[in-house]
Design an enzyme around this catalytic site. Structure first.
Site, mmCIF file in Angstrom:
data_model
loop_
_atom_site.group_PDB
_atom_site.id
_atom_site.type_symbol
_atom_site.label_atom_id
_atom_site.label_comp_id
_atom_site.label_asym_id
_atom_site.label_seq_id
_atom_site.Cartn_x
_atom_site.Cartn_y
_atom_site.Cartn_z
ATOM 1 N N HIS A 127 11.001 42.514 -13.208
ATOM 2 C CA HIS A 127 11.114 43.973 -13.323
ATOM 3 C C HIS A 127 10.009 44.620 -12.507
ATOM 4 O O HIS A 127 8.863 44.172 -12.537
ATOM 5 C CB HIS A 127 10.974 44.391 -14.791
ATOM 6 C CG HIS A 127 11.145 45.870 -14.976
ATOM 7 N ND1 HIS A 127 12.386 46.450 -15.146
ATOM 8 C CD2 HIS A 127 10.254 46.885 -14.974
ATOM 9 C CE1 HIS A 127 12.243 47.755 -15.249
ATOM 10 N NE2 HIS A 127 10.958 48.053 -15.142
ATOM 11 N N ASP B 49 17.028 52.694 -27.092
ATOM 12 C CA ASP B 49 16.380 53.194 -25.877
ATOM 13 C C ASP B 49 17.292 54.199 -25.176
ATOM 14 O O ASP B 49 16.843 55.271 -24.752
ATOM 15 C CB ASP B 49 16.055 52.017 -24.950
ATOM 16 C CG ASP B 49 15.518 52.491 -23.610
ATOM 17 O OD1 ASP B 49 14.516 53.213 -23.609
ATOM 18 O OD2 ASP B 49 16.122 52.153 -22.571
ATOM 19 N N ARG C 120 13.408 61.916 -23.903
ATOM 20 C CA ARG C 120 12.054 61.753 -23.336
ATOM 21 C C ARG C 120 11.924 62.608 -22.079
ATOM 22 O O ARG C 120 10.912 63.270 -21.859
ATOM 23 C CB ARG C 120 11.784 60.274 -23.031
ATOM 24 C CG ARG C 120 11.565 59.449 -24.282
ATOM 25 C CD ARG C 120 11.456 57.971 -23.948
ATOM 26 N NE ARG C 120 10.439 57.690 -22.978
ATOM 27 C CZ ARG C 120 10.469 56.672 -22.120
ATOM 28 N NH1 ARG C 120 11.481 55.820 -22.139
ATOM 29 N NH2 ARG C 120 9.504 56.495 -21.266
ATOM 30 N N SER D 72 10.549 50.796 -23.941
ATOM 31 C CA SER D 72 11.811 51.048 -23.245
ATOM 32 C C SER D 72 12.130 49.889 -22.297
ATOM 33 O O SER D 72 13.237 49.330 -22.311
ATOM 34 C CB SER D 72 11.685 52.368 -22.478
ATOM 35 O OG SER D 72 12.752 52.546 -21.587
ATOM 36 N N LYS E 90 14.939 46.187 -23.037
ATOM 37 C CA LYS E 90 16.070 45.747 -22.216
ATOM 38 C C LYS E 90 15.882 44.292 -21.772
ATOM 39 O O LYS E 90 16.837 43.537 -21.650
ATOM 40 C CB LYS E 90 16.245 46.690 -21.023
ATOM 41 C CG LYS E 90 16.876 48.025 -21.506
ATOM 42 C CD LYS E 90 16.843 49.128 -20.498
ATOM 43 C CE LYS E 90 15.479 49.708 -20.351
ATOM 44 N NZ LYS E 90 15.392 51.119 -19.997
#
Ligand code: URA
Length: 439
Positions: free
Chosen positions: A89, A168, A175, A190, A194
């Site tokens: 990520h 989320d 948000r 968040s 995932k």
């Protein structure tokens, strides 16, 4: 839980947090579950998020929030027995096409990688948008297809399933609407929720630092990286976090097809400044995540071989073909979408490039159609900015600094922005490391 009970719980939770008290995990999980189920309205959840953003969460609370985000959603469990599956990520940046290089690179070294990617919004691009410039490539795979691609090709890149981490999803828009997107525990929960739902064995986090990063100050990026790594480990993921530089765009290309073209060049072994070095370093760390006994030298040799032999490039093409792409376009990247018009931005003085502000370049690319200001807006996949000079390069007055690629858009704003993104100084700047830290 009744509607009134849910309301009492969220109000109690807000009151406690506002008073600086820690919330117990059950309370956090209850609030998120109530919100997902519609038992508490958005305005109360917005107040809860704002209180959390102001008062912060400790690690135990953030673990509970992450668990709450995952609850009730799909768990892909890609990291089952049989073979190691890695995930990666990036917190996102301008010209960040590292996924397109590092995923096939690691897979060509024999370690499977599954990557669920998202779209860009604002100045930062998204991997899905970049890949959609490749004709035919399907990016909406189901879990069964993801598994069979991992078995048959060793890599997969696809869009994020809507069914992962429903908690989320439910708060994401809130948000945005409550200026709480910058809260470090909210970001960490968040992102990691995932990753937990995907359930690979190992995770590499590329956390950007610098003016183009999600969090612009270095200390916040360090805190985010450390928190995400701790969270991931708390959920059993083997995780390394790397703090990498985003004080200028990565490589030269900013814009979807332009970035795919540049990633292909890096996969063919061309030295793309920033991109090639970072991709090799991240690939090494990913291999060591899968095989902890692997030395730096051995990992580097495998990565170099995968690039030099053409194996990583071939694997990218094989993967893209397996997901429906017209592979001819990838073998001859000139066939990728190409903008018919160029505008050149030139240096107004001689010296050294001291800064190329990534957010400004990302915004310039957006203004000619490479990005979107609102979710769902259409893109011009051919459009963008190509840097002709990077930080540290010498330049003479009149030399090209960058080219704007565009189709129908008026390039005037992009030209002005791109010119303003460059600082030219009389002295060369002090070099900045590409990798600031590994946690
Ligand atoms: N990406 C996410 O998935 N969540 C955030 O909060 C920020 C980036």
């Amino acid at each position: 839980m009744t509607w009134a009970g849910a309301s009492a719980r969220v109000l109690d939770s807000i009151t406690r947090k506002r008073a600086g008290q820690a919330l117990d995990p059950g309370q956090i999980e209850g609030v998120v579950a109530d919100h997902v189920a519609g038992r508490i309205p958005d305005y109360q959840m917005a107040a809860w998020l704002a209180t959390v953003a102001c008062r912060d969460l400790d690690l135990e609370e953030t673990v509970a929030l992450t668990r709450a985000f995952v609850a009730g959603g799909k768990r892909l469990g890609l990291g089952g027995p049989g073979r190691t599956v890695l995930d990666k990520h990036s917190t996102g940046g301008v010209g960040d096409k590292v996924t397109l290089v590092v995923v096939p690179l690691v897979a060509a070294c024999g370690v499977a990688v599954a990557k669920m990617s998202g779209r860009g919004l604002g100045h930062a691009g998204g991997t899905l948008d970049k890949l959609e410039s490749v004709d035919g490539l399907r990016l909406d795979l189901g879990a069964a297809e993801v598994r069979s691609l991992l078995d048959e090709v060793g890599m997969v890149i696809t869009g994020q399933s809507e069914e992962l981490a429903p908690g989320d999803r439910a708060v994401y828009g809130l948000r945005d609407a409550t200026a709480t997107v910058g809260s470090i525990p909210l970001i960490a929960a968040s992102i990691i929720s995932k990753k937990v739902a995907v359930g690979a064995h190992g995770l590499l986090l590329d956390v950007k630092t610098g003016t183009g990063a999600l969090l612009p100050d270095h200390a916040s990026s360090v805190r985010l990286a450390a928190l995400m790594a701790e969270l991931a480990r708390a959920f059993g993921l083997r995780c390394r976090a790397v703090l990498t530089d985003m004080s200028q765009p990565l490589g030269h290309a900013v814009g979807n097809a332009l970035e795919v073209r540049e990633a292909l060049a890096a996969l063919r072994g061309e030295q793309v400044p920033g991109l090639s070095e970072l991709s090799r370093a991240l690939a090494r760390l990913m291999l060591q995540n899968a095989e902890p006994e692997l030395t730096d030298d051995a990992a580097d040799r495998r990565v170099a071989h995968a690039l030099d032999s053409g194996a990583a490039h071939e694997l990218f093409l094989r993967w893209a073909g397996a997901q429906g792409a017209d592979v001819r376009v990838l073998r001859e990247p000139g066939l990728l979408p190409t903008a018919p018009r160029r505008a050149v931005v030139s240096a107004d003085r001689s010296g050294w490039v001291a800064a190329v502000e990534p957010v400004v370049i990302g915004t310039a690319a957006l203004r000619v159609g490479a990005g979107r200001l609102v979710r769902g807006a259409a893109l011009d996949h051919a459009a963008g900015v190509v840097l002709r000079r990077r930080v540290g390069d010498p330049v003479r007055a009149g030399d090209p600094l960058a080219e704007i690629h565009y189709t129908d858009a008026d390039p005037a704003v992009a030209v002005a922005l791109t010119g303003s993104a460059f600082t030219i100084a009389a002295e060369p700047p002090a070099p900045r490391p590409l990798i600031h830290d590994v946690l």
